[in-house]
Scaffold this motif. Sequence first.
Motif, PDB file in Angstrom:
ATOM      1  N   HIS A  73      15.694  -9.791  20.653  1.00 55.00           N
ATOM      2  CA  HIS A  73      16.895 -10.345  20.013  1.00 55.00           C
ATOM      3  C   HIS A  73      16.672 -10.303  18.502  1.00 55.00           C
ATOM      4  O   HIS A  73      15.672  -9.725  18.053  1.00 55.00           O
ATOM      5  CB  HIS A  73      17.226 -11.757  20.526  1.00 55.00           C
ATOM      6  CG  HIS A  73      16.206 -12.815  20.259  1.00 55.00           C
ATOM      7  ND1 HIS A  73      14.928 -12.783  20.758  1.00 55.00           N
ATOM      8  CD2 HIS A  73      16.265 -13.962  19.510  1.00 55.00           C
ATOM      9  CE1 HIS A  73      14.264 -13.850  20.363  1.00 55.00           C
ATOM     10  NE2 HIS A  73      15.053 -14.580  19.584  1.00 55.00           N
ATOM     11  N   ASP A  77      12.197 -14.730  13.468  1.00 51.43           N
ATOM     12  CA  ASP A  77      10.812 -14.823  13.937  1.00 51.43           C
ATOM     13  C   ASP A  77      10.462 -13.699  14.922  1.00 51.43           C
ATOM     14  O   ASP A  77       9.297 -13.545  15.301  1.00 51.43           O
ATOM     15  CB  ASP A  77      10.490 -16.210  14.531  1.00 51.43           C
ATOM     16  CG  ASP A  77      11.454 -16.640  15.614  1.00 51.43           C
ATOM     17  OD1 ASP A  77      12.587 -16.125  15.662  1.00 51.43           O
ATOM     18  OD2 ASP A  77      11.073 -17.509  16.437  1.00 51.43           O
ATOM     19  N   HIS A  78      11.494 -12.903  15.319  1.00 55.34           N
ATOM     20  CA  HIS A  78      11.263 -11.776  16.229  1.00 55.34           C
ATOM     21  C   HIS A  78      11.658 -10.441  15.596  1.00 55.34           C
ATOM     22  O   HIS A  78      11.127  -9.390  15.973  1.00 55.34           O
ATOM     23  CB  HIS A  78      12.087 -11.955  17.513  1.00 55.34           C
ATOM     24  CG  HIS A  78      11.726 -13.177  18.289  1.00 55.34           C
ATOM     25  ND1 HIS A  78      11.033 -13.141  19.472  1.00 55.34           N
ATOM     26  CD2 HIS A  78      11.939 -14.489  18.019  1.00 55.34           C
ATOM     27  CE1 HIS A  78      10.837 -14.382  19.911  1.00 55.34           C
ATOM     28  NE2 HIS A  78      11.383 -15.214  19.041  1.00 55.34           N
ATOM     29  N   ASP A 183      12.607 -15.723  24.121  1.00 61.24           N
ATOM     30  CA  ASP A 183      12.972 -17.138  23.935  1.00 61.24           C
ATOM     31  C   ASP A 183      13.835 -17.703  25.064  1.00 61.24           C
ATOM     32  O   ASP A 183      15.025 -17.959  24.889  1.00 61.24           O
ATOM     33  CB  ASP A 183      13.736 -17.284  22.614  1.00 61.24           C
ATOM     34  CG  ASP A 183      12.822 -17.131  21.411  1.00 61.24           C
ATOM     35  OD1 ASP A 183      11.617 -16.903  21.602  1.00 61.24           O
ATOM     36  OD2 ASP A 183      13.324 -17.249  20.286  1.00 61.24           O
ATOM     37  N   HIS A 240       4.709 -20.155  21.574  1.00 58.19           N
ATOM     38  CA  HIS A 240       5.959 -20.208  20.790  1.00 58.19           C
ATOM     39  C   HIS A 240       6.516 -21.639  20.720  1.00 58.19           C
ATOM     40  O   HIS A 240       5.774 -22.522  20.305  1.00 58.19           O
ATOM     41  CB  HIS A 240       6.955 -19.202  21.388  1.00 58.19           C
ATOM     42  CG  HIS A 240       7.947 -18.700  20.383  1.00 58.19           C
ATOM     43  ND1 HIS A 240       7.647 -18.490  19.065  1.00 58.19           N
ATOM     44  CD2 HIS A 240       9.273 -18.366  20.496  1.00 58.19           C
ATOM     45  CE1 HIS A 240       8.719 -18.058  18.428  1.00 58.19           C
ATOM     46  NE2 HIS A 240       9.721 -17.977  19.259  1.00 58.19           N
ATOM     47  N   HIS A 241       7.761 -21.892  21.140  1.00 54.03           N
ATOM     48  CA  HIS A 241       8.363 -23.221  20.895  1.00 54.03           C
ATOM     49  C   HIS A 241       7.464 -24.373  21.341  1.00 54.03           C
ATOM     50  O   HIS A 241       7.338 -25.374  20.647  1.00 54.03           O
ATOM     51  CB  HIS A 241       9.700 -23.362  21.636  1.00 54.03           C
ATOM     52  CG  HIS A 241      10.645 -22.257  21.335  1.00 54.03           C
ATOM     53  ND1 HIS A 241      10.967 -21.279  22.249  1.00 54.03           N
ATOM     54  CD2 HIS A 241      11.311 -21.953  20.200  1.00 54.03           C
ATOM     55  CE1 HIS A 241      11.795 -20.428  21.697  1.00 54.03           C
ATOM     56  NE2 HIS A 241      12.026 -20.796  20.461  1.00 54.03           N
TER      57      HIS A 241
END
Length: 326
Positions: A73, A77-78, A183, A240-241
Amino acid sequence: MEIFPLAAESLGSRGMCVVVKTQDQQILIDPSVSLGPLRYGLKPHLKEIAAAYLSRQLILEAVKRSTIIIQTHYHGDHYTLGIERPYEFTDHKIQEQVYNHPNIIILAKDHKKKINYNQKKRAHWLWEKNVKIYSADANKFLYGKTQITFSPPLPHGATGSQSGWVISVFIEDLESSVLLTSDVHGPSNDAALEFILENNPKHLILDGPSTYHPKQMQEETEAAFRRLHQLPHEHYYLDHHFLRDRNWPGILEEQNLTKKAFPLSSLVINTPLCLESRRDELHAMEPMKGQYQDFYSLFEEKNEAILSIIKDRASTLPFAFLKQGL
Ligand SMILES: [Fe+2]
């Protein structure tokens, strides 16, 4: 198959950038890195900025030998943006260096269907630029011994999330396989879980619920862990999160997942860095004020002396050795 994380919370910044070397391809997934702008009311610490700098250098190194780039996406951050963003170490030139290669195939989240306005705008440059770019959503690709299968668009977070859609990716060669969810926050919906169960990868890389976030609902977190408990895997990588939560080891213990879920960094270093979650401690241990006059304004102006401090600090980080192996 070899798997190297290049940017992740457990490597000190924000990201889910991974290199997968299959029997005949080098695949770079989500080549970008970012930093949380404010945490505990504080800007990123020098150590975090150094980690993001190092991840950016590793990405630029890895792209030279990559045959395929996967873009799940278009969040910063990606996805390497073409606008000047000092904390992501990017600008238009860096965006060109990451994506503009006539021989690299780009398999990317579709830019017309199931995409929100912001991400569509960001994706436009990439789709205009590259002749070898293909819509990945729910598609399958075969390159020699390497097969790459993508999920249909999945909500970025819980169903109906305003953050848009992402795609998960499953990569297999004749010996092994890996699945990276991107994500999906947990997974926070059944479709994301189904894609994992259907493909049953040998290696599994998940983001996790955003338990650190003040808007994260308790029932969403519980549902995410319920889905994690449905995975048949003996172990997987959870990053990650979830690793933005200072208490992630405590939550894993409560959930009885300590022996199952490991930070992505454990593929390359012993102790995860998780710097953002400890930003207040980092500033207390090594205050930025006083030691470096006007550090942030000088950094944002690309001051050479500040950049050399960042480079020096980056070379001391435990994953700096990766530069040699990419
Ligand atoms: Fe992300």
